[in-house]
Design a protein around this motif. Structure first.
Motif, PDB file in Angstrom:
ATOM      1  N   GLU A  61      88.094  92.339  53.022  1.00 36.08           N
ATOM      2  CA  GLU A  61      87.543  93.682  52.841  1.00 36.08           C
ATOM      3  C   GLU A  61      86.362  93.697  51.878  1.00 36.08           C
ATOM      4  OE1 GLU A  61      90.529  96.628  52.035  1.00 36.08           O
ATOM      5  OE2 GLU A  61      91.597  96.180  53.901  1.00 36.08           O
ATOM      6  N   ARG A  62      86.446  92.916  50.849  1.00 37.90           N
ATOM      7  CA  ARG A  62      85.372  92.917  49.848  1.00 37.90           C
ATOM      8  C   ARG A  62      84.186  92.087  50.318  1.00 37.90           C
ATOM      9  NH1 ARG A  62      85.102  90.015  44.527  1.00 37.90           N
ATOM     10  NH2 ARG A  62      86.996  89.003  45.239  1.00 37.90           N
ATOM     11  N   GLY A  63      84.450  91.018  51.033  1.00 38.65           N
ATOM     12  CA  GLY A  63      83.394  90.110  51.457  1.00 38.65           C
ATOM     13  C   GLY A  63      82.857  90.431  52.839  1.00 38.65           C
ATOM     14  N   LEU A  64      83.411  89.802  53.834  1.00 41.04           N
ATOM     15  CA  LEU A  64      82.896  89.900  55.203  1.00 41.04           C
ATOM     16  C   LEU A  64      82.889  91.336  55.714  1.00 41.04           C
ATOM     17  CD1 LEU A  64      81.856  88.377  57.688  1.00 41.04           C
ATOM     18  CD2 LEU A  64      84.238  88.119  58.408  1.00 41.04           C
ATOM     19  N   PHE A  65      83.999  92.047  55.553  1.00 40.26           N
ATOM     20  CA  PHE A  65      84.075  93.400  56.093  1.00 40.26           C
ATOM     21  C   PHE A  65      83.143  94.346  55.342  1.00 40.26           C
ATOM     22  CE2 PHE A  65      88.654  93.090  57.961  1.00 40.26           C
ATOM     23  CZ  PHE A  65      88.254  92.023  58.729  1.00 40.26           C
ATOM     24  N   GLY A  66      82.953  94.111  54.051  1.00 43.04           N
ATOM     25  CA  GLY A  66      82.024  94.935  53.292  1.00 43.04           C
ATOM     26  C   GLY A  66      80.614  94.851  53.847  1.00 43.04           C
ATOM     27  N   GLU A  67      80.238  93.679  54.292  1.00 44.98           N
ATOM     28  CA  GLU A  67      78.909  93.491  54.888  1.00 44.98           C
ATOM     29  C   GLU A  67      78.862  94.068  56.303  1.00 44.98           C
ATOM     30  OE1 GLU A  67      74.919  92.246  54.988  1.00 44.98           O
ATOM     31  OE2 GLU A  67      76.292  92.348  53.294  1.00 44.98           O
ATOM     32  N   LEU A  68      79.867  93.812  57.106  1.00 39.21           N
ATOM     33  CA  LEU A  68      79.876  94.269  58.492  1.00 39.21           C
ATOM     34  C   LEU A  68      79.955  95.787  58.605  1.00 39.21           C
ATOM     35  CD1 LEU A  68      82.184  91.595  60.137  1.00 39.21           C
ATOM     36  CD2 LEU A  68      79.700  91.820  60.400  1.00 39.21           C
ATOM     37  N   ARG A  69      80.607  96.418  57.646  1.00 39.91           N
ATOM     38  CA  ARG A  69      80.756  97.870  57.692  1.00 39.91           C
ATOM     39  C   ARG A  69      79.405  98.576  57.638  1.00 39.91           C
ATOM     40  NH1 ARG A  69      84.991  98.864  54.630  1.00 39.91           N
ATOM     41  NH2 ARG A  69      86.291  99.545  56.335  1.00 39.91           N
ATOM     42  N   ASP A  70      78.394  97.936  57.072  1.00 40.25           N
ATOM     43  CA  ASP A  70      77.061  98.541  56.987  1.00 40.25           C
ATOM     44  C   ASP A  70      76.366  98.641  58.344  1.00 40.25           C
ATOM     45  OD1 ASP A  70      77.368  98.834  54.255  1.00 40.25           O
ATOM     46  OD2 ASP A  70      76.300  96.974  53.779  1.00 40.25           O
ATOM     47  N   ASP A  71      76.877  97.924  59.339  1.00 38.30           N
ATOM     48  CA  ASP A  71      76.305  97.946  60.684  1.00 38.30           C
ATOM     49  C   ASP A  71      77.088  98.952  61.530  1.00 38.30           C
ATOM     50  OD1 ASP A  71      75.731  97.438  63.418  1.00 38.30           O
ATOM     51  OD2 ASP A  71      75.312  95.323  63.002  1.00 38.30           O
ATOM     52  N   PRO A  72      76.419  99.993  62.047  1.00 38.65           N
ATOM     53  CA  PRO A  72      77.134 101.021  62.819  1.00 38.65           C
ATOM     54  C   PRO A  72      77.879 100.463  64.036  1.00 38.65           C
ATOM     55  CG  PRO A  72      74.840 101.673  62.466  1.00 38.65           C
ATOM     56  CD  PRO A  72      74.993 100.286  61.917  1.00 38.65           C
ATOM     57  N   GLU A  73      77.416  99.346  64.559  1.00 37.81           N
ATOM     58  CA  GLU A  73      78.098  98.740  65.705  1.00 37.81           C
ATOM     59  C   GLU A  73      79.451  98.154  65.292  1.00 37.81           C
ATOM     60  OE1 GLU A  73      77.355  95.111  68.847  1.00 37.81           O
ATOM     61  OE2 GLU A  73      75.623  96.220  68.108  1.00 37.81           O
ATOM     62  N   PHE A  74      79.528  97.631  64.074  1.00 36.08           N
ATOM     63  CA  PHE A  74      80.761  97.006  63.597  1.00 36.08           C
ATOM     64  C   PHE A  74      81.694  97.977  62.887  1.00 36.08           C
ATOM     65  CE2 PHE A  74      78.272  93.058  63.941  1.00 36.08           C
ATOM     66  CZ  PHE A  74      79.209  92.232  64.541  1.00 36.08           C
ATOM     67  N   ALA A  75      81.155  99.041  62.305  1.00 37.89           N
ATOM     68  CA  ALA A  75      81.938  99.912  61.419  1.00 37.89           C
ATOM     69  C   ALA A  75      83.262 100.386  62.031  1.00 37.89           C
ATOM     70  CB  ALA A  75      81.089 101.090  60.957  1.00 37.89           C
ATOM     71  N   PRO A  76      83.295 100.865  63.277  1.00 43.42           N
ATOM     72  CA  PRO A  76      84.592 101.324  63.817  1.00 43.42           C
ATOM     73  C   PRO A  76      85.619 100.198  63.922  1.00 43.42           C
ATOM     74  CG  PRO A  76      82.768 102.044  65.224  1.00 43.42           C
ATOM     75  CD  PRO A  76      82.197 101.119  64.213  1.00 43.42           C
ATOM     76  N   ALA A 124      81.803  87.235  66.341  1.00 47.21           N
ATOM     77  CA  ALA A 124      80.717  88.223  66.390  1.00 47.21           C
ATOM     78  C   ALA A 124      79.914  88.191  65.097  1.00 47.21           C
ATOM     79  CB  ALA A 124      81.285  89.611  66.637  1.00 47.21           C
ATOM     80  N   ALA A 125      80.598  88.078  63.961  1.00 49.24           N
ATOM     81  CA  ALA A 125      79.897  88.008  62.671  1.00 49.24           C
ATOM     82  C   ALA A 125      79.043  86.759  62.585  1.00 49.24           C
ATOM     83  CB  ALA A 125      80.907  88.032  61.523  1.00 49.24           C
ATOM     84  N   ALA A 126      79.541  85.664  63.127  1.00 49.49           N
ATOM     85  CA  ALA A 126      78.797  84.407  63.069  1.00 49.49           C
ATOM     86  C   ALA A 126      77.454  84.519  63.778  1.00 49.49           C
ATOM     87  CB  ALA A 126      79.620  83.272  63.682  1.00 49.49           C
ATOM     88  N   THR A 127      77.410  85.305  64.833  1.00 50.67           N
ATOM     89  CA  THR A 127      76.146  85.443  65.559  1.00 50.67           C
ATOM     90  C   THR A 127      75.304  86.612  65.056  1.00 50.67           C
ATOM     91  OG1 THR A 127      77.183  86.786  67.303  1.00 50.67           O
ATOM     92  CG2 THR A 127      77.089  84.404  67.656  1.00 50.67           C
ATOM     93  N   ALA A 128      75.944  87.625  64.477  1.00 48.58           N
ATOM     94  CA  ALA A 128      75.217  88.832  64.078  1.00 48.58           C
ATOM     95  C   ALA A 128      74.615  88.756  62.679  1.00 48.58           C
ATOM     96  CB  ALA A 128      76.141  90.040  64.158  1.00 48.58           C
TER      97      ALA A 128
END
Length: 161
Positions: A61-76, A124-128
């Motif tokens: 949550e603090r690392g990977l998800f914290g970064e991915l949440r900033d992308d509207p495609e990943f947030a949900p 998905a994170a690895a490519t995005a």
């Protein structure tokens, strides 16, 4: 565990996937202990699983998800996974309290959750994500206080009074 895209070679993802394996092993041991052990053994099994799961969730949550949440495609997707973290924590607390009726549901959710991460969000994170994104993730993980990012959670560090 995903073995086709190479995302395990990314340090953060590799760490999380390795932790998933340890968590699944502890969950399997807990399942066996419920059948063959006494209450003290079950309590030790729950403590072992929680001891792996709690810091793992914090890193996600603090690392990977914290970064991915900033992308509207990943947030949900991230919100769903973080919601599952809350559900898993509550189910584990119930088992910790002696209610073993929800153990099978807890372990099924845990397996499905790990599957979604290992074969969905991690590749998905690895490519995005790009180099600066991974740097921000590393920076977040090196911050001294772990702040929870899920909107349904308090914004205090885990373990704070």
């Amino acid at each position: 565990m995903c073995s086709y895209c190479g995302c395990h070679d990314i340090t953060v993802i590799g760490r999380l996937m390795d932790e998933h394996e340890a968590i699944q092993n502890a969950a399997g041991e807990l399942r066996r202990t419920v059948v063959t052990g006494g209450p003290e053994d079950v309590a030790a099994g729950v403590a072992a699983l929680a001891g792996l799961l709690d810091p793992h969730v914090e890193v996600e949550e603090r690392g990977l998800f914290g970064e991915l949440r900033d992308d509207p495609e990943f947030a949900p997707h991230i919100d769903r996974l973080c919601g599952e973290h809350v559900t898993l924590e509550a189910a584990l607390d119930a088992v910790r309290g002696g209610d073993l009726t929800g153990l099978d549901a807890l372990l099924r959710l845990l397996d499905a959750h790990i599957e979604r991460e290992d074969n969905g969000v991690f590749p998905a994170a690895a490519t995005a994500l790009d180099g600066p994104s991974w740097d921000r993730i590393t920076d977040r993980l090196n911050e001294p206080a772990a702040v929870q990012h899920h909107p349904d959670r308090v914004t205090e560090p885990r373990g704070a009074p």
